[in-house]
Design a protein around this motif. Sequence first.
Motif, PDB file in Angstrom:
ATOM      1  N   ARG A  22      -3.398  -5.982   3.804  1.00 16.99           N
ATOM      2  CA  ARG A  22      -2.477  -6.272   3.007  1.00 16.99           C
ATOM      3  C   ARG A  22      -2.587  -5.235   1.727  1.00 16.99           C
ATOM      4  NH1 ARG A  22      -1.643 -12.711   3.807  1.00 16.99           N
ATOM      5  NH2 ARG A  22      -0.831 -12.471   5.885  1.00 16.99           N
ATOM      6  N   THR A  23      -2.984  -3.932   1.876  1.00 14.93           N
ATOM      7  CA  THR A  23      -3.151  -3.155   0.813  1.00 14.93           C
ATOM      8  C   THR A  23      -2.210  -1.970   0.811  1.00 14.93           C
ATOM      9  OG1 THR A  23      -4.819  -1.931   2.234  1.00 14.93           O
ATOM     10  CG2 THR A  23      -5.468  -3.647   0.965  1.00 14.93           C
ATOM     11  N   ILE A  24      -1.966  -1.435  -0.349  1.00 11.41           N
ATOM     12  CA  ILE A  24      -1.212  -0.312  -0.324  1.00 11.41           C
ATOM     13  C   ILE A  24      -1.925   0.761  -1.064  1.00 11.41           C
ATOM     14  CG2 ILE A  24       1.031   0.816  -1.397  1.00 11.41           C
ATOM     15  CD1 ILE A  24       2.168  -2.228  -1.356  1.00 11.41           C
ATOM     16  N   THR A  25      -2.283   1.742  -0.550  1.00 14.49           N
ATOM     17  CA  THR A  25      -3.287   2.927  -1.053  1.00 14.49           C
ATOM     18  C   THR A  25      -2.753   4.259  -1.234  1.00 14.49           C
ATOM     19  OG1 THR A  25      -4.949   1.995   0.500  1.00 14.49           O
ATOM     20  CG2 THR A  25      -5.360   4.086  -0.309  1.00 14.49           C
ATOM     21  N   ARG A  26      -3.218   4.616  -2.533  1.00 13.34           N
ATOM     22  CA  ARG A  26      -2.522   6.054  -2.831  1.00 13.34           C
ATOM     23  C   ARG A  26      -3.325   7.238  -1.987  1.00 13.34           C
ATOM     24  NH1 ARG A  26      -1.967   6.137  -8.795  1.00 13.34           N
ATOM     25  NH2 ARG A  26      -4.060   6.123  -8.466  1.00 13.34           N
ATOM     26  N   ILE A  27      -2.755   7.946  -1.260  1.00 17.44           N
ATOM     27  CA  ILE A  27      -3.310   8.916  -0.397  1.00 17.44           C
ATOM     28  C   ILE A  27      -4.157   9.825  -1.032  1.00 17.44           C
ATOM     29  CG2 ILE A  27      -3.403  10.593   1.511  1.00 17.44           C
ATOM     30  CD1 ILE A  27      -0.542   9.336   1.996  1.00 17.44           C
ATOM     31  N   SER A  28      -3.798  10.186  -2.354  1.00 16.03           N
ATOM     32  CA  SER A  28      -4.438  11.410  -2.782  1.00 16.03           C
ATOM     33  C   SER A  28      -5.784  11.345  -3.619  1.00 16.03           C
ATOM     34  CB  SER A  28      -3.448  12.162  -4.086  1.00 16.03           C
ATOM     35  OG  SER A  28      -3.436  10.828  -5.069  1.00 16.03           O
ATOM     36  N   ASP A  29      -5.865   9.912  -4.041  1.00 12.53           N
ATOM     37  CA  ASP A  29      -7.146   9.439  -4.526  1.00 12.53           C
ATOM     38  C   ASP A  29      -7.877   8.374  -4.059  1.00 12.53           C
ATOM     39  OD1 ASP A  29      -6.238   8.226  -7.881  1.00 12.53           O
ATOM     40  OD2 ASP A  29      -5.523   7.680  -5.799  1.00 12.53           O
ATOM     41  N   GLY A  30      -7.266   7.704  -3.136  1.00 11.98           N
ATOM     42  CA  GLY A  30      -7.850   6.622  -2.371  1.00 11.98           C
ATOM     43  C   GLY A  30      -7.546   5.195  -3.278  1.00 11.98           C
ATOM     44  N   ALA A  31      -7.075   5.227  -4.568  1.00 14.02           N
ATOM     45  CA  ALA A  31      -6.680   3.949  -5.289  1.00 14.02           C
ATOM     46  C   ALA A  31      -5.837   3.174  -4.597  1.00 14.02           C
ATOM     47  CB  ALA A  31      -6.012   4.396  -6.703  1.00 14.02           C
ATOM     48  N   PHE A  32      -6.025   1.846  -4.523  1.00 13.01           N
ATOM     49  CA  PHE A  32      -5.295   0.859  -3.919  1.00 13.01           C
ATOM     50  C   PHE A  32      -5.022  -0.470  -4.531  1.00 13.01           C
ATOM     51  CE2 PHE A  32      -8.298  -2.436  -2.436  1.00 13.01           C
ATOM     52  CZ  PHE A  32      -9.493  -1.656  -2.752  1.00 13.01           C
ATOM     53  N   ARG A  37       1.512 -11.032   1.522  1.00 15.08           N
ATOM     54  CA  ARG A  37       2.382 -10.514   2.962  1.00 15.08           C
ATOM     55  C   ARG A  37       3.517 -10.197   2.291  1.00 15.08           C
ATOM     56  NH1 ARG A  37       5.977 -12.979   6.057  1.00 15.08           N
ATOM     57  NH2 ARG A  37       6.203 -12.316   8.264  1.00 15.08           N
ATOM     58  N   SER A  38       4.280 -11.009   1.794  1.00 12.19           N
ATOM     59  CA  SER A  38       5.764 -10.947   1.265  1.00 12.19           C
ATOM     60  C   SER A  38       5.991  -9.791   0.180  1.00 12.19           C
ATOM     61  CB  SER A  38       6.382 -12.132   0.471  1.00 12.19           C
ATOM     62  OG  SER A  38       6.325 -13.172   1.332  1.00 12.19           O
ATOM     63  N   GLU A  39       4.857  -9.340  -0.485  1.00 12.57           N
ATOM     64  CA  GLU A  39       4.988  -8.264  -1.264  1.00 12.57           C
ATOM     65  C   GLU A  39       4.761  -6.922  -0.753  1.00 12.57           C
ATOM     66  OE1 GLU A  39       1.711  -9.410  -4.208  1.00 12.57           O
ATOM     67  OE2 GLU A  39       2.895 -10.937  -5.061  1.00 12.57           O
ATOM     68  N   THR A  40       3.915  -6.974   0.277  1.00 13.22           N
ATOM     69  CA  THR A  40       3.560  -5.761   1.113  1.00 13.22           C
ATOM     70  C   THR A  40       4.998  -5.483   1.855  1.00 13.22           C
ATOM     71  OG1 THR A  40       1.315  -6.587   1.628  1.00 13.22           O
ATOM     72  CG2 THR A  40       2.245  -4.753   3.108  1.00 13.22           C
ATOM     73  N   LEU A  41       5.650  -6.402   2.365  1.00 10.94           N
ATOM     74  CA  LEU A  41       6.808  -6.356   3.000  1.00 10.94           C
ATOM     75  C   LEU A  41       8.119  -5.783   2.219  1.00 10.94           C
ATOM     76  CD1 LEU A  41       6.995  -9.331   5.801  1.00 10.94           C
ATOM     77  CD2 LEU A  41       6.331  -7.047   6.098  1.00 10.94           C
ATOM     78  N   ILE A  42       8.056  -6.350   0.802  1.00 11.54           N
ATOM     79  CA  ILE A  42       8.966  -5.783   0.012  1.00 11.54           C
ATOM     80  C   ILE A  42       8.847  -4.278  -0.124  1.00 11.54           C
ATOM     81  CG2 ILE A  42       9.576  -5.913  -2.438  1.00 11.54           C
ATOM     82  CD1 ILE A  42       9.080  -8.738  -2.454  1.00 11.54           C
ATOM     83  N   PHE A  43       7.523  -4.030  -0.699  1.00 12.12           N
ATOM     84  CA  PHE A  43       7.265  -2.574  -0.731  1.00 12.12           C
ATOM     85  C   PHE A  43       7.632  -1.744   0.295  1.00 12.12           C
ATOM     86  CE2 PHE A  43       5.280   1.253  -2.709  1.00 12.12           C
ATOM     87  CZ  PHE A  43       4.841   1.877  -1.625  1.00 12.12           C
ATOM     88  N   THR A  44       7.418  -1.981   1.750  1.00 11.51           N
ATOM     89  CA  THR A  44       7.715  -1.295   2.826  1.00 11.51           C
ATOM     90  C   THR A  44       8.992  -1.040   2.910  1.00 11.51           C
ATOM     91  OG1 THR A  44       5.634  -1.888   3.877  1.00 11.51           O
ATOM     92  CG2 THR A  44       7.431  -1.175   5.216  1.00 11.51           C
ATOM     93  N   LEU A  45       9.948  -2.296   2.842  1.00 14.51           N
ATOM     94  CA  LEU A  45      11.273  -2.087   2.981  1.00 14.51           C
ATOM     95  C   LEU A  45      11.937  -1.355   2.072  1.00 14.51           C
ATOM     96  CD1 LEU A  45      13.444  -3.582   4.866  1.00 14.51           C
ATOM     97  CD2 LEU A  45      13.936  -5.251   3.170  1.00 14.51           C
ATOM     98  N   LEU A  46      11.635  -1.442   0.688  1.00 13.11           N
ATOM     99  CA  LEU A  46      12.373  -0.479  -0.379  1.00 13.11           C
ATOM    100  C   LEU A  46      11.878   0.997  -0.233  1.00 13.11           C
ATOM    101  CD1 LEU A  46      11.585  -2.806  -3.642  1.00 13.11           C
ATOM    102  CD2 LEU A  46      13.742  -2.367  -2.292  1.00 13.11           C
TER     103      LEU A  46
END
Length: 255
Positions: A22-32, A37-46
Amino acid sequence: MNDEVNGGCKRLGRFDVDFARRTITRISDGAFIKASRSETLIFTLLAEAANNTIYREVLLAECWQGKIVTNNSLTVAIKNLRTAFTKIGEHKIITTEPKLGYCIRQTALIDDGSHPPKNDAVNSEAQSIVKNEKKEDIKHQELDNVAFKKTRIRNIKLFDIIIALAFFFTTLIICYRLLFFVDTTSVEGLPVIYDGVDLPKPVQNAILQNDNSSISQWYAFPMSKGCNYYQLFSISNGHFVDYSSTIKQEICSVK
């Protein structure tokens, strides 16, 4: 979402979503960021529907499957996501579409070079932290799975029961009132089911101002002889949506 069920990962523009951790990681610098669970699904759906508005009703149904939640739950989840992203320098990830829902612009998912890779020493330390956290997450997840099976029945809260009853009675009242609809009319081509009495101008204005392509049917009916008690509903994506508050009730007597 199959990726979420299988505990997999998904790349969305310049971000990697890890459903297991349940992490969202910025690929360029690894910041995450860490998210629920619900917040991860919201970001994915949007992100999957970038540039398109996702209605609040759809987000509530898709991101809290099997649970009865209120609009406030979605508001809090969006606020948590924005706060978490702000901490890693992302200030304009989620856009609010008033009275509709939320959206992530395609430009927000494109790497503009504003977050270049960090030096190797920092990256190495970050990777080490991530590995340790992953091991701990696996241990906690195994323990949580065992505890969840034992406590699932006991975790039904009184608040959830009240919400369920409120939803049931609201639906019952709406269905009861539908029995009294005797005619169908149209407001500039928009189909409206009503009780056969001419609709006041403010009700017609509310229908025209709020109509959009997702609405398949309108329902308008008075709660009493005074038009101040008119109620207005629509069916949008299979859900009842209450638009009564958009009627300018103080001028209902004007036709």
